[in-house]
Design a protein around this motif. Structure first.
Motif, mmCIF file in Angstrom:
data_model
loop_
_atom_site.group_PDB
_atom_site.id
_atom_site.type_symbol
_atom_site.label_atom_id
_atom_site.label_comp_id
_atom_site.label_asym_id
_atom_site.label_seq_id
_atom_site.Cartn_x
_atom_site.Cartn_y
_atom_site.Cartn_z
ATOM 1 N N UNK A 3 7.010 5.927 -10.342
ATOM 2 C CA UNK A 3 8.114 5.511 -11.209
ATOM 3 C C UNK A 3 9.400 5.312 -10.402
ATOM 4 N N UNK A 4 9.593 6.090 -9.357
ATOM 5 C CA UNK A 4 10.814 6.019 -8.542
ATOM 6 C C UNK A 4 10.474 6.067 -7.055
ATOM 7 N N UNK A 5 9.807 5.055 -6.533
ATOM 8 C CA UNK A 5 9.370 5.097 -5.134
ATOM 9 C C UNK A 5 10.527 5.128 -4.133
ATOM 10 N N UNK A 6 11.593 4.407 -4.426
ATOM 11 C CA UNK A 6 12.726 4.377 -3.493
ATOM 12 C C UNK A 6 13.345 5.764 -3.386
ATOM 13 N N UNK A 7 13.539 6.417 -4.516
ATOM 14 C CA UNK A 7 14.091 7.774 -4.509
ATOM 15 C C UNK A 7 13.170 8.716 -3.751
ATOM 16 N N UNK A 8 11.871 8.591 -3.969
ATOM 17 C CA UNK A 8 10.912 9.459 -3.275
ATOM 18 C C UNK A 8 10.962 9.224 -1.773
ATOM 19 N N UNK A 9 11.007 7.969 -1.354
ATOM 20 C CA UNK A 9 11.047 7.652 0.076
ATOM 21 C C UNK A 9 12.295 8.254 0.714
ATOM 22 N N UNK A 15 2.726 9.155 -0.333
ATOM 23 C CA UNK A 15 3.095 7.814 -0.780
ATOM 24 C C UNK A 15 1.969 6.820 -0.510
ATOM 25 N N UNK A 16 1.222 7.036 0.562
ATOM 26 C CA UNK A 16 0.071 6.188 0.848
ATOM 27 C C UNK A 16 -1.034 6.345 -0.172
ATOM 28 N N UNK A 17 -1.080 7.463 -0.855
ATOM 29 C CA UNK A 17 -2.090 7.701 -1.890
ATOM 30 C C UNK A 17 -1.774 6.978 -3.192
ATOM 31 N N UNK A 18 -0.531 6.524 -3.330
ATOM 32 C CA UNK A 18 -0.124 5.857 -4.564
ATOM 33 C C UNK A 18 -0.413 4.356 -4.477
ATOM 34 N N UNK A 19 0.004 3.622 -5.491
ATOM 35 C CA UNK A 19 -0.181 2.169 -5.521
ATOM 36 C C UNK A 19 0.977 1.412 -4.870
ATOM 37 N N UNK A 20 1.902 2.109 -4.243
ATOM 38 C CA UNK A 20 3.026 1.468 -3.563
ATOM 39 C C UNK A 20 2.505 0.597 -2.424
ATOM 40 N N UNK A 21 2.963 -0.661 -2.365
ATOM 41 C CA UNK A 21 2.451 -1.570 -1.338
ATOM 42 C C UNK A 21 2.999 -1.191 0.039
ATOM 43 N N UNK A 22 2.227 -1.493 1.063
ATOM 44 C CA UNK A 22 2.630 -1.219 2.442
ATOM 45 C C UNK A 22 3.896 -1.988 2.793
ATOM 46 N N UNK A 23 3.992 -3.229 2.359
ATOM 47 C CA UNK A 23 5.161 -4.055 2.659
ATOM 48 C C UNK A 23 6.432 -3.462 2.043
ATOM 49 N N UNK A 42 1.664 6.817 6.323
ATOM 50 C CA UNK A 42 1.434 6.108 5.066
ATOM 51 C C UNK A 42 0.045 5.465 5.083
ATOM 52 N N UNK A 43 -0.275 4.827 6.211
ATOM 53 C CA UNK A 43 -1.588 4.190 6.360
ATOM 54 C C UNK A 43 -2.710 5.217 6.333
ATOM 55 N N UNK A 44 -2.464 6.394 6.911
ATOM 56 C CA UNK A 44 -3.462 7.472 6.847
ATOM 57 C C UNK A 44 -3.696 7.880 5.393
ATOM 58 N N UNK A 45 -2.619 7.982 4.628
ATOM 59 C CA UNK A 45 -2.764 8.284 3.203
ATOM 60 C C UNK A 45 -3.521 7.194 2.472
ATOM 61 N N UNK A 46 -3.245 5.956 2.843
ATOM 62 C CA UNK A 46 -3.944 4.824 2.225
ATOM 63 C C UNK A 46 -5.429 4.871 2.548
ATOM 64 N N UNK A 105 9.577 -1.880 4.144
ATOM 65 C CA UNK A 105 10.936 -2.401 3.978
ATOM 66 C C UNK A 105 11.928 -1.283 3.651
ATOM 67 N N UNK A 106 11.567 -0.414 2.730
ATOM 68 C CA UNK A 106 12.448 0.702 2.392
ATOM 69 C C UNK A 106 12.610 1.655 3.576
ATOM 70 N N UNK A 107 11.528 1.843 4.304
ATOM 71 C CA UNK A 107 11.575 2.761 5.440
ATOM 72 C C UNK A 107 12.456 2.239 6.573
#
Length: 167
Positions: free
Chosen positions: A72-78, A95-103, A41-45, A107-109
């Protein structure tokens, strides 16, 4: 890279034999998966905003569409990307390329990786215990034979690799 399922299945089977502690196997598998996902995720970021892939309008449109769906559905994607073979690490980068926060991702992961380790590890633990009852004392001999075969294959691979390097 070693696939997580293979190592988890192996460790859970060994824990069914009493060689490893099942709780530690579960925690190690979940923690390893979680740390790996955070890394990717961090690599994508880190590459977010940089140009990659074809620059055609159709490619950009598809990337934008996928990004909108994930955001729109980050939890479903994760959760879906965890179980789609071959997309787990690519999905974490995406997912790291999106605006989803690391925190939020982390947490979902945590939940996702604990569920994954429970499902895969629990099934392997139960089937490993069943295999040991079916094969009784033969299981360790089968295990040693499979381990010896793996060592032979590894040595052949290293030998071929050394030959390639020499030429």
């Amino acid at each position: 890279m070693i696939e997580g399922e293979g190592i988890l299945i192996l460790a859970a089977t060994l824990s069914a034999q009493g060689a490893l502690d099942p709780v530690r196997v579960w925690l190690a598998a979940a923690a390893g998966a979680w740390l790996g996902h955070l890394f990717w995720f961090t690599a994508g970021r880190a590459i977010r905003g940089r140009r990659f892939g074809p620059s055609s309008q159709s490619f950009k449109a598809r990337v934008a569409q996928v990004t909108r769906l994930v955001e729109a559905r980050p939890v479903t994607a994760i959760f879906l990307l965890q179980y789609l073979y071959g997309l787990r690490l690519v999905g974490a980068v995406a997912l790291g390329l999106t605006d989803l926060s690391l925190l939020r991702f982390a947490a979902y992961q945590i939940v996702n990786c604990l569920l994954w380790a429970t499902g895969v590890g629990g099934t392997a633990y139960l089937l490993g215990g069943l295999a040991s009852k079916i094969f009784h004392g033969w299981f360790k001999w089968i295990w040693m034979g499979a381990s010896a075969a793996l060592v032979v294959l590894l040595l052949r691979f290293v030998d071929r690799l050394v030959d390639r390097i020499k030429t």
